[in-house]
Scaffold this active site. Structure first.
Site, PDB file in Angstrom:
ATOM      1  N   LEU A  27      31.222 -19.337   9.485  1.00  0.00           N
ATOM      2  CA  LEU A  27      30.598 -19.474   8.175  1.00  0.00           C
ATOM      3  C   LEU A  27      30.743 -18.143   7.433  1.00  0.00           C
ATOM      4  O   LEU A  27      30.655 -17.069   8.033  1.00  0.00           O
ATOM      5  CB  LEU A  27      29.114 -19.826   8.322  1.00  0.00           C
ATOM      6  CG  LEU A  27      28.808 -21.228   8.851  1.00  0.00           C
ATOM      7  CD1 LEU A  27      27.299 -21.454   8.922  1.00  0.00           C
ATOM      8  CD2 LEU A  27      29.454 -22.304   7.978  1.00  0.00           C
ATOM      9  N   GLU A  52      55.602  -1.284  -3.679  1.00  0.00           N
ATOM     10  CA  GLU A  52      55.253  -2.372  -4.603  1.00  0.00           C
ATOM     11  C   GLU A  52      56.518  -2.838  -5.333  1.00  0.00           C
ATOM     12  O   GLU A  52      57.278  -2.022  -5.854  1.00  0.00           O
ATOM     13  CB  GLU A  52      54.184  -1.884  -5.599  1.00  0.00           C
ATOM     14  CG  GLU A  52      53.936  -2.764  -6.800  1.00  0.00           C
ATOM     15  CD  GLU A  52      53.510  -4.204  -6.478  1.00  0.00           C
ATOM     16  OE1 GLU A  52      52.616  -4.411  -5.649  1.00  0.00           O
ATOM     17  OE2 GLU A  52      54.119  -5.130  -7.073  1.00  0.00           O
ATOM     18  N   HIS A  98      19.318   6.735 -19.801  1.00  0.00           N
ATOM     19  CA  HIS A  98      20.059   7.999 -19.806  1.00  0.00           C
ATOM     20  C   HIS A  98      19.425   8.966 -18.822  1.00  0.00           C
ATOM     21  O   HIS A  98      18.207   9.075 -18.785  1.00  0.00           O
ATOM     22  CB  HIS A  98      20.031   8.610 -21.211  1.00  0.00           C
ATOM     23  CG  HIS A  98      20.679   9.971 -21.253  1.00  0.00           C
ATOM     24  ND1 HIS A  98      22.049  10.127 -21.295  1.00  0.00           N
ATOM     25  CD2 HIS A  98      20.138  11.223 -21.232  1.00  0.00           C
ATOM     26  CE1 HIS A  98      22.337  11.420 -21.312  1.00  0.00           C
ATOM     27  NE2 HIS A  98      21.196  12.102 -21.267  1.00  0.00           N
ATOM     28  N   GLU A 119      33.441 -26.472   9.052  1.00  0.00           N
ATOM     29  CA  GLU A 119      34.092 -25.150   9.098  1.00  0.00           C
ATOM     30  C   GLU A 119      34.843 -25.025  10.424  1.00  0.00           C
ATOM     31  O   GLU A 119      34.304 -25.357  11.475  1.00  0.00           O
ATOM     32  CB  GLU A 119      33.018 -24.054   8.952  1.00  0.00           C
ATOM     33  CG  GLU A 119      33.472 -22.647   9.257  1.00  0.00           C
ATOM     34  CD  GLU A 119      34.675 -22.188   8.440  1.00  0.00           C
ATOM     35  OE1 GLU A 119      34.633 -22.247   7.210  1.00  0.00           O
ATOM     36  OE2 GLU A 119      35.673 -21.779   9.064  1.00  0.00           O
ATOM     37  N   GLY A 156      33.504 -17.568   5.758  1.00  0.00           N
ATOM     38  CA  GLY A 156      34.938 -17.574   5.433  1.00  0.00           C
ATOM     39  C   GLY A 156      35.588 -16.210   5.514  1.00  0.00           C
ATOM     40  O   GLY A 156      35.080 -15.278   6.150  1.00  0.00           O
ATOM     41  N   ALA A 214      44.993  -5.652  -4.762  1.00  0.00           N
ATOM     42  CA  ALA A 214      43.698  -5.127  -4.300  1.00  0.00           C
ATOM     43  C   ALA A 214      43.720  -4.815  -2.802  1.00  0.00           C
ATOM     44  O   ALA A 214      43.226  -3.764  -2.364  1.00  0.00           O
ATOM     45  CB  ALA A 214      42.593  -6.129  -4.623  1.00  0.00           C
ATOM     46  N   ILE A 215      44.304  -5.708  -1.997  1.00  0.00           N
ATOM     47  CA  ILE A 215      44.275  -5.499  -0.540  1.00  0.00           C
ATOM     48  C   ILE A 215      45.086  -4.265  -0.148  1.00  0.00           C
ATOM     49  O   ILE A 215      44.606  -3.397   0.586  1.00  0.00           O
ATOM     50  CB  ILE A 215      44.771  -6.762   0.192  1.00  0.00           C
ATOM     51  CG1 ILE A 215      43.779  -7.911  -0.023  1.00  0.00           C
ATOM     52  CG2 ILE A 215      44.986  -6.484   1.677  1.00  0.00           C
ATOM     53  CD1 ILE A 215      44.149  -9.213   0.655  1.00  0.00           C
ATOM     54  N   ALA A 260      50.735  -6.974   2.571  1.00  0.00           N
ATOM     55  CA  ALA A 260      49.664  -7.357   1.630  1.00  0.00           C
ATOM     56  C   ALA A 260      50.302  -7.894   0.349  1.00  0.00           C
ATOM     57  O   ALA A 260      50.106  -7.373  -0.741  1.00  0.00           O
ATOM     58  CB  ALA A 260      48.782  -6.153   1.337  1.00  0.00           C
TER      59      ALA A 260
HETATM   60  P1  NAI Z   1      48.001  -9.728  -4.830  1.00  0.00           P
HETATM   61  O1  NAI Z   1      48.787 -10.922  -5.202  1.00  0.00           O
HETATM   62  O2  NAI Z   1      46.892  -9.279  -5.690  1.00  0.00           O
HETATM   63  O3  NAI Z   1      48.978  -8.456  -4.662  1.00  0.00           O
HETATM   64  C1  NAI Z   1      50.160  -8.522  -3.901  1.00  0.00           C
HETATM   65  C2  NAI Z   1      51.133  -7.491  -4.438  1.00  0.00           C
HETATM   66  O4  NAI Z   1      52.269  -7.510  -3.609  1.00  0.00           O
HETATM   67  C3  NAI Z   1      51.601  -7.804  -5.856  1.00  0.00           C
HETATM   68  O5  NAI Z   1      51.422  -6.653  -6.649  1.00  0.00           O
HETATM   69  C4  NAI Z   1      53.087  -8.127  -5.672  1.00  0.00           C
HETATM   70  O6  NAI Z   1      53.868  -7.710  -6.754  1.00  0.00           O
HETATM   71  C5  NAI Z   1      53.421  -7.361  -4.411  1.00  0.00           C
HETATM   72  N1  NAI Z   1      54.525  -7.916  -3.644  1.00  0.00           N
HETATM   73  C6  NAI Z   1      54.781  -9.206  -3.386  1.00  0.00           C
HETATM   74  N2  NAI Z   1      55.882  -9.314  -2.599  1.00  0.00           N
HETATM   75  C7  NAI Z   1      56.304  -8.057  -2.347  1.00  0.00           C
HETATM   76  C8  NAI Z   1      57.374  -7.505  -1.591  1.00  0.00           C
HETATM   77  N3  NAI Z   1      58.203  -8.280  -0.895  1.00  0.00           N
HETATM   78  N4  NAI Z   1      57.513  -6.149  -1.564  1.00  0.00           N
HETATM   79  C9  NAI Z   1      56.648  -5.357  -2.251  1.00  0.00           C
HETATM   80  N5  NAI Z   1      55.627  -5.833  -2.985  1.00  0.00           N
HETATM   81  C10 NAI Z   1      55.447  -7.160  -3.023  1.00  0.00           C
HETATM   82  O7  NAI Z   1      47.514 -10.016  -3.340  1.00  0.00           O
HETATM   83  P2  NAI Z   1      46.653  -9.223  -2.287  1.00  0.00           P
HETATM   84  O8  NAI Z   1      46.419  -7.807  -2.656  1.00  0.00           O
HETATM   85  O9  NAI Z   1      47.329  -9.501  -0.996  1.00  0.00           O
HETATM   86  O10 NAI Z   1      45.252  -9.971  -2.350  1.00  0.00           O
HETATM   87  C11 NAI Z   1      45.190 -11.367  -2.096  1.00  0.00           C
HETATM   88  C12 NAI Z   1      44.097 -12.010  -2.916  1.00  0.00           C
HETATM   89  O11 NAI Z   1      42.830 -11.538  -2.521  1.00  0.00           O
HETATM   90  C13 NAI Z   1      44.249 -11.707  -4.386  1.00  0.00           C
HETATM   91  O12 NAI Z   1      44.020 -12.870  -5.131  1.00  0.00           O
HETATM   92  C14 NAI Z   1      43.192 -10.675  -4.645  1.00  0.00           C
HETATM   93  O13 NAI Z   1      42.697 -10.719  -5.965  1.00  0.00           O
HETATM   94  C15 NAI Z   1      42.117 -11.042  -3.633  1.00  0.00           C
HETATM   95  N6  NAI Z   1      41.409  -9.841  -3.216  1.00  0.00           N
HETATM   96  C16 NAI Z   1      40.526  -9.262  -4.051  1.00  0.00           C
HETATM   97  C17 NAI Z   1      39.886  -8.120  -3.683  1.00  0.00           C
HETATM   98  C18 NAI Z   1      38.972  -7.482  -4.623  1.00  0.00           C
HETATM   99  O14 NAI Z   1      38.569  -8.109  -5.588  1.00  0.00           O
HETATM  100  N7  NAI Z   1      38.613  -6.225  -4.424  1.00  0.00           N
HETATM  101  C19 NAI Z   1      40.081  -7.473  -2.391  1.00  0.00           C
HETATM  102  C20 NAI Z   1      41.044  -8.147  -1.624  1.00  0.00           C
HETATM  103  C21 NAI Z   1      41.664  -9.279  -2.024  1.00  0.00           C
END
Ligand code: NAI
Length: 463
Positions: A37, A201, A442, A33, A39, A181-182, A267
């Site tokens: 640890l 978005e 329930h 790593e 990640g 999600a982020i 994000a």
């Molecule tokens: P993501 O790929 O899920 O979302 C990124 C978003 O940004 C997409 O909707 C995309 O259309 C948009 N985008 C891309 N380029 C853009 C631009 N230039 N202008 C405006 N919008 C744009 O990635 P995210 O949210 O960064 O997460 C990264 C990874 O981490 C994902 O695979 C996600 O599933 C995972 N993650 C999961 C979480 C959870 O399960 N709660 C929490 C955080 C992350």
């Protein structure tokens, strides 16, 4: 030269889980790593953000205090303590993973690993470079945030998900680019602390991977909490003027809006770290940073396997750790069950929470299923009414012919916990009939699943 039995590169959920299981099954495991640890998930992702979101919920609950007959005459919060709490949680859990490595006799080496040839790696650590031969290796190197071409992350006022977790100042305004999600979780967090949030978005809805009805419901909730949503919009340029950034945002009709913000969070997704291990030196095929693997997670180098974010979507911690267990079992000569991507749940921990598994309505139709769809509103659920949490629904998509649960999409309180029940059902291929035969306690929020399945097949009770 030192010969290692099994080297795992990367100590995130994929790597450390694989290490524990492989050690339990008799392999001599060395885990390498380069940072901490646990990640990204434990140190800079899932875990510290859940801590922040708990603080946000607490603040939102204070604002709802009059609903519960409680009068709170003014309150304040300490932003630095909130951020510090989330760091403390990460540090504590990292210690836990260190303990687990010791307990399972996993050797941990800190440093940056890369391939020298198909059965050799070098590790550059603080004591210099060491070289190891391996019998097997597992790549669990994760992913890092994608950047935008016209703005650099400085960790001060322009952030990615990682740097914002070390941020010391609560901005008055925040522009979040990307509503996955982020972007969603940080928008909710900062808005809850009184920050003016604009969420931009590129696609036509927030949470674009979720069922469209979930996106609509989440949008309403976000907007009612004062978050400005700009969908079908892309950022054309960002310029700084004094203490504020001006973002030129173009919509799908070509109109350009200017928005100003003190802080920016990028994000827009993540990209695998595969190139950093120089996979080409080991004959490992990589396609657009995604390591190619067969159905047994074996790369094009038969000695080397790969798991987690570095092999592509869905890039989720629970998918990564599950793959870690599968590969440990394969490498120890045990049988294993293949991971079905339709059985991997997905969660967004905002308020309301979002959780889903399986096909959306559109996907089910596109796959040619004849379906029954039902959306059960939480206003019809006793527990939700009792706790004043009726904002949300559970939507089920069921195959008309066999009663198979094709997809479940929930928005509302605690749905990120309830989805585990649905995961068990899907994992065991439960059909509608078997859900209806199950006794749910329930009153609970989990009944939203039972009630929606029952209603979908024409046997509604409380709806
Ligand atoms: P993501 O790929 O899920 O979302 C990124 C978003 O940004 C997409 O909707 C995309 O259309 C948009 N985008 C891309 N380029 C853009 C631009 N230039 N202008 C405006 N919008 C744009 O990635 P995210 O949210 O960064 O997460 C990264 C990874 O981490 C994902 O695979 C996600 O599933 C995972 N993650 C999961 C979480 C959870 O399960 N709660 C929490 C955080 C992350």
């Amino acid at each position: 030269m030192d010969i290692k039995d099994l080297i795992i590169i990367g100590g995130g959920p994929a790597g450390y889980t694989c290490a524990i299981r492989a050690a339990q099954l008799g392999r001599e495991v060395t885990l390498i790593e380069k940072e901490n640890l646990g990640g990204i998930c434990l140190n800079w992702g899932c875990i510290p953000t859940k801590s922040l979101l708990r603080h946000a919920k607490f603040l939102n609950d204070i604002q709802k205090s009059s609903t519960f007959g409680v009068k709170i005459n003014g309150y304040s919060f300490d932003f630095s303590q909130i951020m510090q709490n989330s760091r403390s949680v990460a540090t504590k859990l990292e210690q836990g993973v260190k303990y687990l490595m010791k307990k399972n006799n996993v050797e941990v080496i800190y440093g940056h690993a890369k391939f020298a040839d198909p059965s050799t790696i070098t590790v550059e650590g603080k004591d210099g470079v060491k070289t190891f031969k391996f019998k097997n290796a597992v790549l669990a190197v994760g992913a890092r945030p994608k950047s935008l071409p016209f703005i650099d992350v400085d960790g001060e006022t322009v952030h990615n998900y990682r740097t914002i977790l070390a941020n010391k100042n609560l901005p008055k305004s925040l522009a979040v680019i990307g509503a996955g999600a982020i972007g969603l979780e940080f928008s909710y967090f900062f808005a809850s602390l009184g920050c003016r949030v604009t969420l931009i978005e590129a696609l036509d809805r927030i949470a674009p991977l979720e069922d469209p009805e979930i996106s609509v419901a989440l949008s309403k909730s976000f907007e009612s909490n004062g978050i400005r949503l700009m969908t079908s919009c892309s950022v054309r340029s960002i310029n700084k003027d004094g203490s504020e950034y001006t973002l030129e945002v173009q919509d799908s009709n070509g109109n350009v809006n200017k928005i100003t913000s003190e802080m920016i969070l990028i994000a827009v997704g993540v990209t695998p770290n595969s190139a950093l291990v120089e996979p080409e030196k080991a004959g490992i095929l990589v396609n657009k940073d995604i390591i190619s693997v067969n159905e047994n997670y074996q790369t094009t180098n038969p000695l080397v396997y790969a798991i987690g974010d570095c092999i592509g979507a869905p890039m989720l911690a629970h998918k990564a750790s599950h793959e870690g267990i599968i590969v440990a079992e394969i490498l120890s000569g045990h049988s294993h069950k293949a991971l079905d991507k339709e059985k991997i749940p997905s969660c967004i921990y905002t308020e309301p929470q979002v959780a889903s598994i399986g096909l959306t309505e559109e996907q089910a139709k596109a796959k040619g299923h004849s379906i029954k769809v039902l959306k059960f509103p939480l206003t019809a659920l006793g527990k939700a009414v009792a706790i004043f949490e009726t904002d949300g629904f559970c939507k089920v998509i069921i195959d008309s012919k066999y009663g198979e649960i094709l997809g479940v999409h929930m928005i509302g309180p605690e749905v990120t916990e309830i989805i585990a029940t649905v995961s068990v059902a899907k994992s065991h291929e439960a059909v509608a009939e078997s859900i209806i035969e199950t006794v749910f306690p329930h009153p609970t929020l989990s009944e939203m699943f039972l009630e929606s399945v029952a209603a979908a097949v024409g046997r509604p009770i409380n709806f």
